[in-house]
Design a protein around this motif. Structure first.
Motif, mmCIF file in Angstrom:
data_model
loop_
_atom_site.group_PDB
_atom_site.id
_atom_site.type_symbol
_atom_site.label_atom_id
_atom_site.label_comp_id
_atom_site.label_asym_id
_atom_site.label_seq_id
_atom_site.Cartn_x
_atom_site.Cartn_y
_atom_site.Cartn_z
ATOM 1 N N SER A 89 0.861 -1.097 -0.031
ATOM 2 C CA SER A 89 0.220 -0.061 0.051
ATOM 3 C C SER A 89 0.789 1.299 0.052
ATOM 4 O O SER A 89 0.487 2.261 -0.599
ATOM 5 C CB SER A 89 -0.827 -0.083 1.250
ATOM 6 O OG SER A 89 -1.905 -1.038 1.306
ATOM 7 N N LEU A 90 1.825 1.169 0.538
ATOM 8 C CA LEU A 90 2.938 2.366 0.734
ATOM 9 C C LEU A 90 3.655 2.750 -0.678
ATOM 10 O O LEU A 90 3.458 3.567 -1.244
ATOM 11 C CB LEU A 90 4.015 2.006 1.525
ATOM 12 C CG LEU A 90 4.973 3.265 1.802
ATOM 13 C CD1 LEU A 90 4.445 4.566 1.965
ATOM 14 C CD2 LEU A 90 6.245 2.800 2.609
ATOM 15 N N SER A 91 3.872 1.484 -1.554
ATOM 16 C CA SER A 91 4.251 1.842 -2.775
ATOM 17 C C SER A 91 3.222 2.459 -3.748
ATOM 18 O O SER A 91 3.638 3.171 -4.634
ATOM 19 C CB SER A 91 4.714 0.353 -3.555
ATOM 20 O OG SER A 91 3.583 -0.380 -3.752
ATOM 21 N N ALA A 250 -6.139 -7.360 5.520
ATOM 22 C CA ALA A 250 -5.198 -6.328 5.539
ATOM 23 C C ALA A 250 -5.290 -5.411 4.379
ATOM 24 O O ALA A 250 -5.217 -4.117 4.551
ATOM 25 C CB ALA A 250 -3.803 -6.920 5.693
ATOM 26 N N ALA A 251 -5.461 -6.082 3.340
ATOM 27 C CA ALA A 251 -5.642 -5.047 2.108
ATOM 28 C C ALA A 251 -6.762 -4.239 2.393
ATOM 29 O O ALA A 251 -6.732 -2.906 2.018
ATOM 30 C CB ALA A 251 -5.855 -5.856 0.688
ATOM 31 N N PHE A 252 -7.949 -4.719 2.762
ATOM 32 C CA PHE A 252 -9.120 -3.826 2.861
ATOM 33 C C PHE A 252 -8.804 -2.729 3.934
ATOM 34 O O PHE A 252 -9.222 -1.369 3.893
ATOM 35 C CB PHE A 252 -10.562 -4.628 3.369
ATOM 36 C CG PHE A 252 -11.582 -3.859 3.779
ATOM 37 C CD1 PHE A 252 -12.653 -3.121 2.702
ATOM 38 C CD2 PHE A 252 -11.752 -3.628 5.073
ATOM 39 C CE1 PHE A 252 -13.246 -2.481 3.436
ATOM 40 C CE2 PHE A 252 -12.762 -2.899 5.619
ATOM 41 C CZ PHE A 252 -13.797 -2.374 4.546
ATOM 42 N N THR A 253 -8.100 -2.912 5.169
ATOM 43 C CA THR A 253 -7.503 -2.241 5.920
ATOM 44 C C THR A 253 -6.941 -1.070 5.639
ATOM 45 O O THR A 253 -7.014 0.239 6.100
ATOM 46 C CB THR A 253 -7.063 -2.867 7.013
ATOM 47 O OG1 THR A 253 -7.843 -4.004 7.564
ATOM 48 C CG2 THR A 253 -6.840 -1.828 8.307
ATOM 49 N N ALA A 456 4.637 -1.493 -6.841
ATOM 50 C CA ALA A 456 3.153 -1.151 -6.611
ATOM 51 C C ALA A 456 2.349 -1.950 -7.675
ATOM 52 O O ALA A 456 1.124 -2.480 -7.494
ATOM 53 C CB ALA A 456 2.841 0.276 -6.975
ATOM 54 N N MET A 457 2.759 -2.075 -9.040
ATOM 55 C CA MET A 457 2.263 -2.722 -10.149
ATOM 56 C C MET A 457 1.980 -4.352 -9.517
ATOM 57 O O MET A 457 1.041 -5.041 -9.631
ATOM 58 C CB MET A 457 2.742 -2.657 -11.377
ATOM 59 C CG MET A 457 2.641 -1.230 -11.958
ATOM 60 S SD MET A 457 0.874 -1.013 -12.503
ATOM 61 C CE MET A 457 0.638 -2.427 -13.592
ATOM 62 N N MET A 458 3.193 -4.914 -9.091
ATOM 63 C CA MET A 458 3.199 -6.301 -8.821
ATOM 64 C C MET A 458 2.190 -6.533 -7.537
ATOM 65 O O MET A 458 1.306 -7.405 -7.477
ATOM 66 C CB MET A 458 4.581 -6.799 -8.452
ATOM 67 C CG MET A 458 5.486 -6.683 -9.639
ATOM 68 S SD MET A 458 7.344 -6.911 -8.757
ATOM 69 C CE MET A 458 7.321 -8.529 -8.313
ATOM 70 N N TYR A 459 2.222 -5.701 -6.678
ATOM 71 C CA TYR A 459 1.418 -5.900 -5.421
ATOM 72 C C TYR A 459 -0.110 -5.782 -5.784
ATOM 73 O O TYR A 459 -0.880 -6.584 -5.352
ATOM 74 C CB TYR A 459 1.813 -5.117 -4.070
ATOM 75 C CG TYR A 459 0.866 -5.050 -3.076
ATOM 76 C CD1 TYR A 459 0.852 -6.077 -2.173
ATOM 77 C CD2 TYR A 459 -0.041 -3.922 -3.032
ATOM 78 C CE1 TYR A 459 -0.299 -5.917 -1.028
ATOM 79 C CE2 TYR A 459 -0.943 -3.829 -1.839
ATOM 80 C CZ TYR A 459 -0.921 -4.861 -1.171
ATOM 81 O OH TYR A 459 -1.970 -4.808 -0.067
ATOM 82 N N GLY A 460 -0.277 -4.515 -6.570
ATOM 83 C CA GLY A 460 -1.670 -4.377 -6.754
ATOM 84 C C GLY A 460 -2.343 -5.429 -7.687
ATOM 85 O O GLY A 460 -3.473 -5.781 -7.510
#
Length: 516
Positions: A89-91, A250-253, A456-460
Motif C-alpha cells: 500500500s505504501l508503494s 489487511a488489504a481492505f484495512t 506497486a504494479m506487482m502488489y496491486g
C-alpha cells in the motif's frame, strides 16, 4: 480564493474528428471555454491528515473485517498480511502521491490517465473516470452498512430474542448517513474541525481499547500469534490460496488512500499538502492497525468461538471474552461504530467532489446540472444529493436480497485497485520512455520512482487477482464473490456510454492545476 493555479483547455492529444473512434475527439463546443465552477480552498495539512487517517480508520476497519482473515489463514495471514499490505500500500500511495503532486485535482485518476496514456487518451480517461466514480459510489455504502450490521450484532448479543432482518440493516444505513449529509450541506466550514476531532477520537480511543485487552484478555502463546496457520475452516486446501484470501483483510484495512486526492481543490498548497497527508495517513494507520492486530491475537480467547459468533462479527465475541461483560463489550465497540460514522463524513465529501469533477469536465450525464456549485453552501450540492440517493437505492437492494447487495459492495475494493493500477502503469511507461516530458510537482520519487512503481504494479496485480475469490469452498449462491462480474457490468456500461454519448461530449479534462 483561487480555484486553481491555472486553467488549461486540454488539447494535447486532440486530432481533427472525422469518425467515431476512441482516439478521435469531437469538435470542441463553445461552452467548454466558459469559466468552470470553483470550490473555495480552505483546508490545510492537519485537517487533510486527519481526513486520511479517519477515512481508512485502520484499526477499526481491521476489527470490522476480521472474519475473512481468521477464516483463511488465521494469525499468520493477519500478522504477515499486515506487513505485506503496508509495504504494498505504501508503494501504491507513493506512486499516487507523486501524480497528485503533479496535478492535484478532484478528478485525480482520469486526469492522470489523460495526461499519461500513450494511446487513446480520451477513451481511456473516460473509462477510467467511470470506473473510479462507480467504485467510490459503492464505497459510500460500505461504512454505514458495517455500522448497521455491527449494531445488529450487538443487539443479538445483548438481546438473544432479537432476530435481525435485512430491512433493519437498511434503516440503520439511512440513519448513519443522515448526520454526515447534514454536516456536508449546512456546516461545510465545520468539516475541518470535525476532521481534526475525528482524528483525535481515532487516536485517543486506541490506547483505551489496547489497555483493556492487555489487562483483561486471556493470553495466547507466541507460537499461536506468529506461526499458527489456519487451513481447516474455509474449505480451501491450497495454502497459497488460503493466505492470499486471508490477506484481503489487511488489504481492505489499508485501502481507499486516494480519498484525500478528490478533496484537492479545497486544499491550500494542495500539491504538497495532499501527497504528504496521504503518506503520513497511511503510515499512522498501518502502525495502529499492526499493533491492534498483535494485541488482539494475543488476547482473543477461544479462536473457534470468535469465528462462529452468532453476532456475525468475531470482534464482538472477542471483546466479550476479554471483559466477561456484554455491556463492556458494547462500550468497546463504540469507537469502531463511531469510525464508520465519521468516515462517512469524509466519503460523502470526497465522492461528491469526484462526481462533480467528472460533470464539470462534461463526461457525466446532465453535466451542466451536476457541475453546479451552490453559491450559498459553496459545495457541489446536486452531486452530493446524487451520491446520497445512489447510496439509498443501493441500501434498498439489501431488503430484497443481501447477496445482491453484497455483490454491489464487493465492487468497491476491486474497482479501486484497478483505478490505481492503470495510471501507475502509464506513469511507469512515461518515466522510462520520456521522463523529461513529465510536468513534475514538488513531491518527486526520483531514482526510486521506477522500482516503487514496479512493486506497486506487482502488489496491486496480486491483490486484484484474489479480490474476486469467494471466502469459502464449495461456493454457493449466497457465498459467491460477485466482484468480478459486477465490475464487468460496470466496465461494459462505461464502454457503451462512450459509444452512445461519451465520444461526442468527452474531450478530456478541461481543468488542470499546476503545482506551485
Amino acid at each position: 480564493m483561487e480555484y486553481c493555479n491555472r486553467i488549461e483547455i486540454s488539447g494535447g492529444h486532440s486530432k481533427s474528428p472525422h469518425t467515431m473512434s476512441v482516439e478521435d475527439p469531437p469538435p470542441r463546443s463553445s461552452h467548454r471555454h466558459r469559466p468552470k465552477p470553483r470550490l473555495e480552498r480552505y483546508l490545510g495539512f492537519l485537517p487533510m491528515l486527519a481526513f486520511a487517517a479517519t477515512l481508512q480508520a485502520s484499526w477499526e476497519s481491521l476489527g470490522s473485517s476480521l472474519y475473512a482473515g481468521l477464516l483463511n489463514g488465521g494469525p499468520v495471514a493477519i500478522v504477515y498480511g499486515m506487513i505485506l499490505s503496508f509495504v504494498g500500500s505504501l508503494s501504491l500511495t507513493l506512486s499516487m502521491a507523486e501524480m497528485a503532486s503533479m496535478n492535484p485535482v478532484a478528478g485525480a485518476q482520469y486526469h492522470w490517465m489523460y495526461e499519461l496514456a500513450p494511446v487513446a487518451p480520451r477513451f481511456l480517461s473516460f473509462i477510467q473516470a467511470w470506473v473510479t466514480v462507480i467504485a467510490w459510489w459503492a464505497n459510500v455504502a460500505v461504512g454505514p452498512y458495517l455500522v448497521g450490521t455491527e449494531i445488529q450484532g450487538l443487539l443479538v448479543q445483548n438481546y438473544p430474542s432479537y432476530r435481525p432482518r435485512n430491512w433493519h440493516g437498511t434503516l440503520l444505513v439511512f440513519a448513519v448517513l443522515f448526520l454526515p449529509l447534514l454536516v456536508n450541506i449546512f456546516a461545510r466550514r465545520l468539516l475541518a474541525p470535525v476532521e481534526v476531532l475525528s482524528g483525535v477520537i481515532h487516536i485517543l480511543s486506541y490506547p483505551e481499547i489496547m489497555v483493556v485487552m492487555i489487562v483483561l484478555g486471556q493470553r495466547h502463546t507466541n507460537e499461536f500469534v506468529w506461526t499458527e496457520f489456519v487451513t481447516d475452516q474455509s474449505g480451501w486446501h491450497n495454502k497459497g490460496v488460503i493466505f492470499s484470501i486471508g490477506l484481503l483483510t489487511a488489504a481492505f484495512t489499508l485501502s481507499s488512500f486516494d480519498g484525500v486526492i478528490h478533496m484537492s481543490e479545497e486544499v491550500n498548497d494542495a500539491s504538497r499538502a495532499v501527497p504528504w497527508s496521504m503518506i503520513w495517513g497511511l503510515v499512522l494507520n498501518a502502525f495502529l492497525a499492526f499493533g491492534f492486530a498483535i494485541v488482539l491475537l494475543y488476547t482473543m480467547g477461544d479462536f473457534q468461538k470468535a469465528l462462529d459468533s452468532a453476532t456475525g462479527y468475531p470482534i464482538i465475541e472477542i471483546f466479550y471474552a476479554q471483559t466477561g461483560s456484554k455491556a463492556a463489550a458494547s462500550a468497546m465497540m463504540l469507537p469502531i461504530l463511531l469510525s464508520g460514522c465519521y468516515s462517512s463524513f469524509n466519503v460523502l465529501a470526497s465522492v461528491s467532489r469526484l462526481t462533480w469533477a467528472f460533470a464539470r469536465d462534461e463526461g457525466f450525464p446532465f453535466s451542466s446540472f451536476f457541475s453546479h456549485v451552490s453559491p450559498r453552501c459553496k459545495i457541489p450540492l446536486r452531486s452530493l444529493f446524487l451520491v446520497t440517493t445512489i447510496t439509498v437505492l443501493v441500501a434498498l437492494i439489501n431488503i430484497g436480497s443481501s447477496a445482491a447487495f453484497n455483490a454491489v459492495l464487493s465492487l468497491d475494493t476491486l474497482a479501486l485497485y484497478i483505478s490505481y493500477l492503470v495510471p501507475i502503469l502509464f506513469m511507469l511507461i512515461k518515466r522510462i520512455r520520456a521522463s523529461q516530458d513529465i510536468r513534475w510537482g514538488p513531491f518527486i520519487l526520483g531514482k526510486l520512482g521506477i522500482p516503487i512503481n514496479v512493486f506497486a504494479m506487482m502488489y496491486g496485480t496480486y491483490i486484484t487477482i484474489f479480490l474476486p475469490w469467494p471466502e469459502t469452498q464449495p461456493v454457493t449462491a449466497s457465498g459467491m464473490n460477485y466482484g468480478a462480474p459486477v465490475f464487468g457490468i460496470a466496465l461494459l456500461f462505461a464502454v457503451i456510454d462512450w459509444f452512445l454519448r461519451g465520444h461526442k461530449k468527452w474531450n478530456g479534462p478541461t481543468v488542470m492545476t499546476a503545482p506551485k
